[in-house]
Enzyme design. Structure first.
Site, short mmCIF file in Angstrom:
data_model
loop_
_atom_site.label_atom_id
_atom_site.label_comp_id
_atom_site.label_asym_id
_atom_site.label_seq_id
_atom_site.Cartn_x
_atom_site.Cartn_y
_atom_site.Cartn_z
N ASP A 1 47.35 38.97 34.17
CA ASP A 1 48.31 39.69 35.01
C ASP A 1 49.65 38.97 34.88
OD1 ASP A 1 45.93 40.92 35.73
OD2 ASP A 1 46.47 41.06 37.86
N LYS B 1 51.12 47.24 37.21
CA LYS B 1 50.69 46.73 38.51
C LYS B 1 51.92 46.61 39.40
CE LYS B 1 48.65 42.45 40.40
NZ LYS B 1 47.99 41.17 40.09
N LYS C 1 47.42 49.46 38.90
CA LYS C 1 46.87 48.55 39.90
C LYS C 1 47.87 48.31 41.04
CE LYS C 1 45.25 43.78 40.59
NZ LYS C 1 44.97 42.48 39.96
#
Lengths: 295, 329, 494
Positions: free
Chosen positions: B166, B229, B265
């Site tokens: 991430d 995300k 996300k």
């Protein structure tokens, strides 16, 4: 021997031009004392039709002009009226049977009325419009816009003061007008047309038809391309029934400005009273615009 | 067992592909600017109204049970604290392996999300359970470090066995209009990831406008992100429904444009079952059910899991449950 | 691939008690039911209740009760006291909101989501807003220039439609009462129940008898009310055809009228629009309340260069619309209000197809009983087609294209109506230019179908006259003319 005067030919005023009636007819106009004054054009339904076309084509330009500009033009009308004061006094005195002094007062009041409305053009939206505090993230504003083409049955009695009192509020907000004059006292209206033509009022903004009210009023009331009608001139008009005109106006849901009625009969209002906002309010539409507020 | 398919892409390949998408011969900042600023604008009020309307969907009985289990399976169970220890991470992994000791039918979350130095610990604890280990990288959460440091951070986590990375974008570069830098950084991190799945954190709370969220989403997808995300969880606001709505529209439209499917996300601030279900409604109605799996949709969350478990117990027993009936990690 | 199926989520109807039959609400009490006819649930055609057909004598009684209440109590009450009654009504509507929402959905067929989130809360908000005006009318800017302080007309006859039964009642009754008028209101023949429940609210609020009278019936009752000689003002929302009849019937009288009539609004989408929100605006513009909305965005005018993109996005979006049981909290579209309306929609759509329009609807299974029409898009529509000029009043969108802003304005204004319009573009100056040019009483820019008690609503041209809501809406319910003689009618618009 005195000089033979040059008389005026009283014609219609349509689309900024001065045509005779398409019908080729004229009718005799006499003074309050019954003396011959002039032969006026006797407007027909086809003249009304042409006038509506002229008013419609003038609408986008006039309603799109800035209110400041319309105010200047209206003030210019007052200036030119002032310059023709003597002529109007003569016509009003003869037609309405007034003394020169009383006619003078009427003409002065008419000029002042135009000045009054000239000052209104750029205040109407401020007085009649407002922001609405809606319960949500939106800018929301309501403002008046001209209704469109307005048919005006001008008062039968007050041939200049009454006349400008019904025309000025219509055009101040940006409408264009088709005016049917007083049937028996039409001469100041034709002269007013000459004033309008020489004071920067675009052709077609005001169209003036001298006619027998009973003959043309229903054509105007029923016309589908007319958005509103002022029935003030039904008071004292021979053979005109305002209920019938209002019913015809329902054909396209025209806005109707009803006559003043006392004891069941239409009467002409007191033109010297404070005009108020009623006539301006009657010929505007409130438009409300929404827009979200966000990043 | 979560499956994610990841294609190894070099930064060079990603740049070439971006040129094709933009229809330009050279990928310049001005080409990126024209492209990103040519995307349709987002009206804030309309977007938030739509998200709120979807939030009024009433999800009951069997749908609720299905949604709860689906949501549990989409969680990246997260701990990202300076105070994290081996013990804390092992405890979190134990929770992931057995979310509800009272009910062995309870699904497991998709992944554990930790800092890079905890990857090995998490991997060891999770074993061959199939639960992924995701590591935040690239100088998370601010992203304020030089590129070599960010790449080293990434490689370190990959070498330790992370299944998913991430990363954070350089919001400073984005906000100053230097889209090319943002693109290049993502593409290089993607290259460093190899076949490890890359999620691109845009930190939408710092981008502020929905127009920026849309542009950052497209830029991240263009540069090779497998997931987009919302947030690090360290900045407020973190995930919101309307921001996620914009991102779901972006991945939907991106697949139509390029044929490539990208995941979404939302992370940070999603604490309740009610919230999670609103997100799933949005996934279903905005992007479509193609995104309704852990492969394409994740929740970055910590306390959400226990609330889902409480609701799950309520559906099973018929009685409202309480905090003493779920375990803390 | 898993799919997210929504299980049925029906709202309970236990909260509402519907009587077997209803009388009329006159002078503070219900009359004994007589000459009844059935009102049905359009979603399944079951009979909900029997209501009474008010005849001319009933209209007389109702108008007389309103007159007595006007002269005896309401017309002389202080504005502050009137306002407090309106506040009470607003609060009771809020307290009984869910009950009203359920009843309205049962009687009308619209989704519970809409009655719960729009109709009922907005109706309460109208009473709340107008309550505050009751003692502030002198501040409304209506009485400058020698005119007198605003006074009520007296007895107002109000006839409302079936598309927003309670909300239209609130739009009518709240300003009438706030300004000191008394009311005789006739709800639509097919949706009388929420008005009858509102009568109970009046009783709970201890509103003096006769201030609000509710009479049910069909068009004959409405006509008798509108033409009643002792009615001082008429307020009507409904079709342009009936609006014209009313305008004719009051011609030459002293009766005033407000008419909120039909529309054929253009929803204009430019190529620089916020496309996803525009698609939402198109959807809410024409599918809100099954398109049975006078200001519905029934004509989509989309810039030619984004036509295909917008239509593709629109079709995908319509695929997620949920059509079905109005009582299900997830239904986006409910039933059409009546068989007659369904037949009209069906006939017009068939005419559109016959004229060359291409018809498309998303896949959706419609219930077997009740009156249902799927959300429908007609593409390839020309300005000359009937579906582009006539009000369909159903979930049917006619799609046309344009190339320039001028062409969009020309097409948008090319109608006898002028109620509303929508504009979608991110360019601020273009929004303002378009808003200037559009001949419509309400222009929604980058939004659509928004309503608020503070915001005036009403149309240009054949969409009627007068405004409802906001400061402007007060104007129609008061006079500021000198009260020199009871027989005098001062020059003014009707």
């Amino acid at each position: 021997m005195s000089r033979l005067d040059v008389r005026k030919t009283y014609k219609l005023y349509i689309g900024g031009k001065f045509p005779r009636s398409e019908s080729g007819r004229s009718y005799e106009i006499v003074s309050a004392k019954g003396e011959f004054l002039a032969n006026a054009s006797m407007g027909s339904r086809k003249d009304v039709r042409d006038a509506v076309v002229a008013a419609r084509s003038a609408l986008s330009g006039w309603s799109g002009a800035t209110p400041f500009n319309r105010g200047q033009v209206l003030y210019r009308v007052a200036e030119v009226l002032e310059g023709r004061r003597a002529q109007f006094i003569e016509e009003v005195a003869a037609g309405e049977g007034l003394s020169t002094r009383a006619a003078g007062a009427a003409v002065d009041a008419a000029i002042d009325r135009v000045v009054w409305y000239a000052g209104w053009t750029d205040k109407i939206a401020q007085v009649l419009g407002n922001v609405n505090p809606v319960a949500g993230p939106f800018f929301n504003v309501s403002a008046p816009e001209p209704t469109g083409v307005v048919g005006v049955l001008a008062p039968q009695g007050s041939s200049l003061l009454g006349l400008v009192s019904v025309i000025a509020p219509v055009i101040a907000s940006g409408n264009t007008a088709v005016v049917v004059t007083s049937a028996d006292r039409p001469l100041p209206a034709v002269t007013l047309g000459e004033v309008l033509a020489t004071s920067d009022v675009p052709g077609g903004v005001v169209n003036i038809i001298t006619a027998r009210t009973a003959e043309v009023a229903s054509w105007l009331a029923a016309h589908r391309d007319v958005n509103a009608i002022d029935l003030t001139g039904v008071a004292g008009a021979d053979g005109v029934h305002w209920a019938a005109l209002e019913a015809e106006a329902a054909g396209n849901l025209k806005r109707v400005y009803r006559p003043m009625v006392v004891d069941g009969r239409p009467v002409e209002p007191d033109w010297n009273a404070d005009p108020g906002l009623g006539r301006i309010r009657a010929f505007v539409e409130t438009k409300t615009v929404w827009h979200p507020k966000g990043l | 067992m979560v499956t994610v398919s990841t294609t190894t892409r070099s930064a060079q390949e990603l740049t070439a592909q971006a040129r094709d998408v933009l229809g330009v011969s050279r990928l310049t900042n001005s080409a990126l600017t024209s492209w990103l600023h040519g995307l349709p604008g987002v009206d804030q009020v309309g977007c938030e109204g739509r998200a709120a309307a979807l939030g009024t969907r009433s999800i009951k009985t069997t749908s609720k049970a299905w949604a709860i289990d689906t949501a549990i399976g989409m969680i990246d169970l997260t701990t990202l604290e300076g105070a994290d220890t081996v013990g804390k991470v092992r405890s979190l992994c134990a929770k992931a392996l057995v979310p509800d000791a009272l009910d062995p039918t309870t699904p497991r979350p998709a992944a554990i999300c930790v800092y890079g130095d905890m990857v090995a610990t998490a991997k060891a604890a999770l074993g061959d359970s199939g639960i992924h280990v995701a590591a935040v990288a690239t100088a998370f959460p601010s992203g304020r470090a030089s590129m070599p440091v960010k790449l080293a951070d990434t490689r370190d986590a990959v070498e330790a066995g992370a299944d998913e990375i991430d990363m954070v974008i350089d919001r400073g570069a984005f906000l100053s209009g230097d889209y090319l830098t943002v693109f290049n950084q993502i593409a290089e991190v993607k290259q460093a990831c190899g076949d490890t799945h890359l999620k691109v954190i845009m930190e939408t709370g710092e981008l502020v406008t929905y127009d920026n969220v849309r542009r950052a989403s497209y830029l991240s997808m263009l540069a090779g992100g497998d997931f987009i995300k919302t947030s690090t969880g360290k900045v407020q606001p973190a995930a919101t429904l309307p921001v996620t709505l914009i991102m779901l529209e972006a991945v939907r439209d991106w697949r139509e444009l390029t044929g490539v499917q990208v995941g979404v996300k939302p992370a940070g601030g999603i604490k309740t079952t009610k919230d999670a279900i609103k997100y799933l409604v949005m996934v279903s109605e905005i992007a479509g059910d193609d995104w309704m799996t852990p492969q394409w949709f994740r929740f970055g969350a910590s306390s959400l899991l226990n609330d889902l478990l409480l609701q799950r117990q309520k559906l099973a027993t018929g009685a409202y449950s309480g905090a003493d009936y779920v375990t803390i990690d | 691939m898993p799919t997210f199926e929504y299980a049925p989520a029906p709202e309970s109807r236990a909260i509402v008690t519907i009587e077997k039959s209803y009388g009329l609400f006159i002078d503070g009490a219900f009359t004994r039911p007589k000459a009844t006819f059935a009102t049905i649930n359009p979603a399944d055609e079951t009979v909900l209740a029997e209501v009474s057909q008010a005849g001319p004598k009933d209209v007389d009684k109702a108008v007389a009760a309103a007159r007595r209440a006007y002269e005896g109590v309401w017309g002389t009450m202080s504005g502050a006291e009137r306002g407090k009654y309106l506040f009470r009504i607003a609060r009771i509507l809020q307290e009984r909101a869910r009950e009203f929402a359920v009843l309205e959905t049962l009687d009308n067929g619209k989704p519970i989501k809409e009655t719960r989130d729009v109709d009922v809360p907005t109706a309460a908000a109208h009473f709340f807003y107008h309550a505050g005006w009751a003692d502030k009318l002198e501040y409304a800017g209506l009485s400058a220039g020698g005119a007198e302080a605003p006074r009520p007309h007296g007895v107002v006859g109000q006839v409302i439609p079936w598309n927003f039964p309670l909300l239209m009642l609130a739009w009518k009754i709240a300003p009438a009462l706030a300004t000191g008028n008394t009311v005789v209101l006739k709800p639509a023949e097919t949706t009388p129940l929420s008005a009858l429940l509102f009568a109970e609210v009046c009783q709970q609020a201890d509103l003096p008898a006769g201030v609000v009278n509710i009479i049910t019936g069909d068009g004959r009752t409405g006509q008798a009310l509108v033409e009643h000689p002792d009615v001082d003002k008429v307020a009507f929302t409904g079709s342009t055809e009936v609006g014209k009849m009313i305008a004719r019937s009051i011609a030459g009288t002293s009766k005033k009228a407000t008419l909120e009539l039909g529309g054929k609004a253009a929803n204009i989408v430019f190529d620089d629009a916020p496309i996803d929100q525009a698609v939402e605006g198109i959807v809410s513009g024409i599918f809100f309340n099954q398109g049975q909305v006078c200001c519905a965005g029934s004509r989509l005018l989309v810039q030619e260069n984004v036509h295909d993109q917008v239509i593709a996005k629109l079709k995908r979006r319509l695929g997620t619309l949920r059509v079905g049981d109005p009582m299900d909290k997830n239904s986006d579209l409910g039933a059409i209000n009546s068989k007659a309306q369904l037949d009209r929609i069906t006939a017009l759509v068939e005419a559109g197809v016959a004229e060359g329009a291409e018809r498309w609807s998303p896949e959706c299974s419609l219930p077997a009983k009740g009156f249902w029409f799927p959300p429908t898009v007609l593409t390839g529509v020309s300005q000359t087609h009937r579906v582009a000029t006539e009000e369909i009043f159903g979930p049917v969108l006619s799609v046309l294209t344009f190339r320039t802003p001028q062409e969009a304005v020309a097409k948008a204004n090319n109608t006898a109506y002028g109620l509303s319009a929508g504009v979608w573009t991110e360019k601020g100056s273009r929004i303002l230019w378009m808003a200037d040019q559009l001949k419509a009483g309400v222009v929604w820019a980058n939004t659509f179908n928004r309503f608020d008690p503070t915001s005036p609503f009403g149309g240009y041209k054949e969409s009627g006259y007068g405004r409802e809501g906001g400061r402007h809406g007060l104007e129609a319910y008061v006079t500021t003319a000198p009260a020199t003689s009871s027989t005098q009618l001062t020059g003014a618009t009707r």
